[in-house]
Scaffold this motif. Structure first.
Motif, short mmCIF file in Angstrom:
data_model
loop_
_atom_site.label_atom_id
_atom_site.label_comp_id
_atom_site.label_asym_id
_atom_site.label_seq_id
_atom_site.Cartn_x
_atom_site.Cartn_y
_atom_site.Cartn_z
N UNK A 1 35.24 31.14 51.94
CA UNK A 1 35.77 32.28 53.67
C UNK A 1 36.33 33.77 52.63
N UNK A 2 35.61 34.86 52.92
CA UNK A 2 35.93 36.28 51.69
C UNK A 2 36.98 36.27 51.81
N UNK A 3 37.55 36.72 50.04
CA UNK A 3 39.42 36.34 50.17
C UNK A 3 39.65 37.93 50.35
N UNK A 4 39.21 38.41 50.50
CA UNK A 4 39.59 40.20 50.43
C UNK A 4 38.74 41.51 50.64
N UNK A 5 38.82 42.53 51.64
CA UNK A 5 37.69 43.85 51.52
C UNK A 5 37.41 44.19 50.36
N UNK B 1 31.64 38.55 47.46
CA UNK B 1 32.13 37.06 48.87
C UNK B 1 31.64 36.21 47.51
N UNK B 2 32.30 35.41 47.92
CA UNK B 2 32.06 33.75 47.28
C UNK B 2 30.40 33.38 47.42
N UNK B 3 29.47 32.44 45.99
CA UNK B 3 28.76 32.65 46.56
C UNK B 3 28.60 31.49 47.99
N UNK C 1 31.57 42.02 49.48
CA UNK C 1 30.35 42.66 49.18
C UNK C 1 29.68 41.79 48.44
N UNK C 2 27.77 41.31 48.82
CA UNK C 2 26.82 40.34 47.78
C UNK C 2 26.91 40.15 47.11
#
Length: 267
Positions: A216-220, A224-226, A238-239
């Motif tokens: 999951x995304x760790x924060x705004x 982004x984790x691959x 973000x990408x």
């Protein structure tokens, strides 16, 4: 590459059934593929051309971007690229992989595609950075641990199994399947150049073959984790196409996945 040129570039056609390659199981080395007919692309991935004779320098024209075209439903025939002596990574378990392109795809040169895949999997920010894995591309007749397919959407569904969607890429057993629709068009509102998306899709699906699950995304605003399903949504991140974006420490998010829908009518 036009189909006529691609056929002219072939050095061998082996007429065998598709089902053999699809039955390969995770964790077992795969014998020479029984997915076919198989067309082996001409040219050695590691060959070096002799130096040209001295002459006046020639100004080369700038490369022209070639449109990638493909049918929604391909033939299920595969062009396998030659292997390479290059080994990505310096320590860890060695996994060997093959590269195959569906022959209906135009605008993707097999030698250049293989070079891109090797570049992504050999990047110092990629999976070999942690010292757990080494990766090497081998040829169609060599034993391999997995095969990377560039497939039309319908062939993607056959190789991936499960619920067909024609949109995403996947990993299924020893199949790492890249949907050519995503390779050609990426995804809407990704927020990064297409090369970044291609790096992501190769690294993400190969990550599954290496035993990685979704994250999951760790924060705004954070990368982004691959292993986040970036194709379907970034959820404030973000990408980012790399598991080791700084080259020395693995970057990951909480395990899990979002219930993002497949875009309706998308290709």
């Amino acid at each position: 590459m036009p189909k006529s040129a691609r056929r002219a570039a072939a050095v061998a056609v082996l007429a065998v059934a598709v089902c053999g390659a699809l039955a390969a199981c995770e964790g077992q080395p795969v014998a020479a593929p029984a997915a076919g007919p198989i067309v082996t692309a001409i040219g050695d991935a590691t060959s070096v051309a002799p130096p040209p004779a001295e002459r006046e320098p020639v100004v080369q024209p700038a490369p022209v971007e070639v449109a990638i075209t493909f049918p929604q439903t391909g033939s299920g025939q595969w062009m396998f690229t030659p292997g390479s002596d290059e080994v990505a990574g310096t320590r860890g378990r060695l996994l060997r992989y093959r590269i195959a392109l569906e022959t209906d795809i135009d605008g993707v040169g097999p030698v250049d595609f293989a070079r891109q895949i090797r570049g992504i999997l050999g990047d110092p920010r990629g999976w070999t950075a942690g010292g757990q894995w080494r990766l090497q591309q081998v040829g169609p007749e060599d034993a391999a641990d997995f095969t990377i397919y560039l497939a039309t959407p319908a062939s993607r569904d056959k190789l991936c199994g499960g619920t067909p969607d024609g949109y995403t890429s996947c990993r299924n057993g020893s199949n790492v399947v890249l949907n050519v629709a995503r390779w050609a068009n990426a995804v809407p509102n990704y927020g990064a150049p297409i090369d970044v998306y291609r790096q992501y899709m190769v690294t993400h699906e190969t990550g599954h073959r290496l035993g990685q699950g979704h994250e999951l995304c760790p924060g705004p605003g954070r990368p982004a984790p691959v292993m986040e399903q970036q194709t379907l949504g970034l959820h404030g991140c973000v990408p980012n196409p790399w598991p080791f974006p700084d080259g020395d420490r693995e970057y990951a998010g909480p395990p899990g996945e979002y219930n993002d829908p497949i875009p309706a009518g998308a290709s």
